[in-house]
Design a protein around this motif. Sequence first.
Motif, PDB file in Angstrom:
ATOM      1  N   UNK A 218      -1.092  36.866 -28.893  1.00  0.00           N
ATOM      2  CA  UNK A 218      -0.399  36.904 -27.605  1.00  0.00           C
ATOM      3  C   UNK A 218      -0.534  35.554 -26.902  1.00  0.00           C
ATOM      4  N   UNK A 219      -1.763  35.060 -26.859  1.00  0.00           N
ATOM      5  CA  UNK A 219      -1.994  33.754 -26.221  1.00  0.00           C
ATOM      6  C   UNK A 219      -1.211  32.677 -26.969  1.00  0.00           C
ATOM      7  N   UNK A 220      -1.229  32.759 -28.285  1.00  0.00           N
ATOM      8  CA  UNK A 220      -0.504  31.782 -29.107  1.00  0.00           C
ATOM      9  C   UNK A 220       0.986  31.792 -28.762  1.00  0.00           C
ATOM     10  N   UNK A 221       1.541  33.011 -28.624  1.00  0.00           N
ATOM     11  CA  UNK A 221       2.970  33.126 -28.329  1.00  0.00           C
ATOM     12  C   UNK A 221       3.292  32.529 -26.961  1.00  0.00           C
ATOM     13  N   UNK A 222       2.456  32.857 -25.977  1.00  0.00           N
ATOM     14  CA  UNK A 222       2.667  32.306 -24.630  1.00  0.00           C
ATOM     15  C   UNK A 222       2.642  30.778 -24.698  1.00  0.00           C
ATOM     16  N   UNK A 223       1.695  30.271 -25.467  1.00  0.00           N
ATOM     17  CA  UNK A 223       1.556  28.824 -25.621  1.00  0.00           C
ATOM     18  C   UNK A 223       2.818  28.207 -26.243  1.00  0.00           C
TER      19      UNK A 223
END
Lengths: 414, 105, 72
Positions: A342-347
Amino acid sequence: MKKKQRKQSKQRFEKLASVGSILLLILAWYLGGLRIADSQNGLLNDLLADGNSLQAISAGLYQGHSKSDTQASEWIGIGSGIGYGGPMEVALTVSHQGEIKRVAVLSSKDTSSYLEKVVQGKLLDKLLGQNIKTSIYVDAISGATLSSNALLQATNAAADPVRKQLFGFTLTEPASVILNFRWLDIVALLMFALAVWVSKTRHPKKSAFNWALLLTSMGLFGFYSASLFSSSTMGIFASGAWISGLGNYTPLILLLLSAGYIIAYNKNIYCQSLCPFGAAQECLAKIGNAKATTFKHDFFIWFPRVILLAALCFGGYFRNPASFSYEPFGIMFGMVGSLYLFVLTVLVVITSLLIRRPWCRSLCPINAMTDFLKFNKNWAKQISKQRQKSRSERAPEGTIIATQASATNRSEAL
Amino acid sequence: MFPQSTVLDPLFWMLLGAIQVLLFAGVNQWAKEHQLGMNWWKWALAGGWWFSFVLTIAGAFTLLGENEGNAGWYFLGFAGTLLVIAGAGLLKVLLVLRDKSQQLA
Amino acid sequence: MRKRIMALFYMLVSVLIFLQLGTRLKQMHYVQASAKPLYLVSQTSASAATTQQEEQAIDYSKWSHQYDDQQQ
């Protein structure tokens, strides 16, 4: 001269890496197979009531009885259904009256986040207490339809041997593999054909066509069905899990078409005109006026390859390629995945506003796959060329022998 | 905010409110400097965006405060990302429209 | 500037991917080593949903027993 030497040694290294990676994959697969001992009986003990012992009756049917009494007190059935990454195995404990007492997922090849979602959606709990006299049905958990359906299919399949034993009839027919082909698969073929046309055309509106294709693909294969291919699809293909059937063939079709086109024409048209995630990044780049930037150092070429190889090896070792996917695709198009992803996608999404296609230019496994296919194709081409060359060098001798032979044949015939 | 004190809390929020006034005054100056030609609907969009942004942060940290850690982070990540994209879109619209208003003038 | 953002992005993304692969590896290893089913629900050790239903339902028989006890 030095340049040529360096190029040669680089090529030798790449050949070694190419063969080595295949060997490593096979080794991981082999070691994984050694580890999976026949532990099904151990798994099934958890399904028994306390103090009961297990006895196999037939394939997929077990009986549980207390130590003092040999009469069966409960029945355990095992069945499998077809999920995203291949078969999912479910075991049921059923009472004498046909009521489901316990449900266990024994194995699954689906992405764990999806299965987690199904379990958290209480699908398993809803199965408890149902009677297997009729076929079992509960509503699928939205957003994880494939895993839900696989679970339900497996549950019904697991109920069948018990049904036969208790009531003398069965309800489920063996599911056809062909049934899982859907209209989206035909659309995938069509879209790919269109992409080929767009990449070849010299029409003045070529770029507009490409945009239309990208946006359609983002809608269809992205937000509508989340069926773009990823490292897990590569793993599923390499492991052969697709032979026994898949819940969704669209990613595999897209992968095979793209890979086939790369091998035939040295060109990756998937990333350029079909990738839904690429399309999403392009849209964000338009909003933020982003420009592209890449790192040239060899490390940035090899790093994503190593990660892909590691993910594929883990997937092969644990016989579950879908669990080791590390792309932001699931979160982006289905809001399913771990917190890290999720964090990766937001990034990726936020960086896409500043840099054009940052994921494609960093760690997307499809680049590594493209490079691998191209390299091996060229290698094979080189070898066949060399062979042809040596054959043509040897050819004069061969022709003489052939003419002599035909001459003797003719004389004999006369 | 300050569980030990009854005075600090209202003071803190009054200060934050005052900062809002400064912020909008600053944005106004900035918009003039860049000749954005702000009118009522542009202000409404910009204000709405800022309001949602503040609400998102407040909402996410309320969730975090109520021990709904994961929900808080997911909310911040999801709504926050959408708002960042919307903000970039809004900025682009404002800048594109500036060119036109300059040409007209 | 763009290069610097890309470098930062690259680093963060690699760390996240390592974390993702690492946790999955740990998880899968644990699942295989424990030799237990991935998920198991049973009627006796009912999960949150079923216990809640049981608690919410009024147990009339219990009340009636108590009433009978009081009467005696």
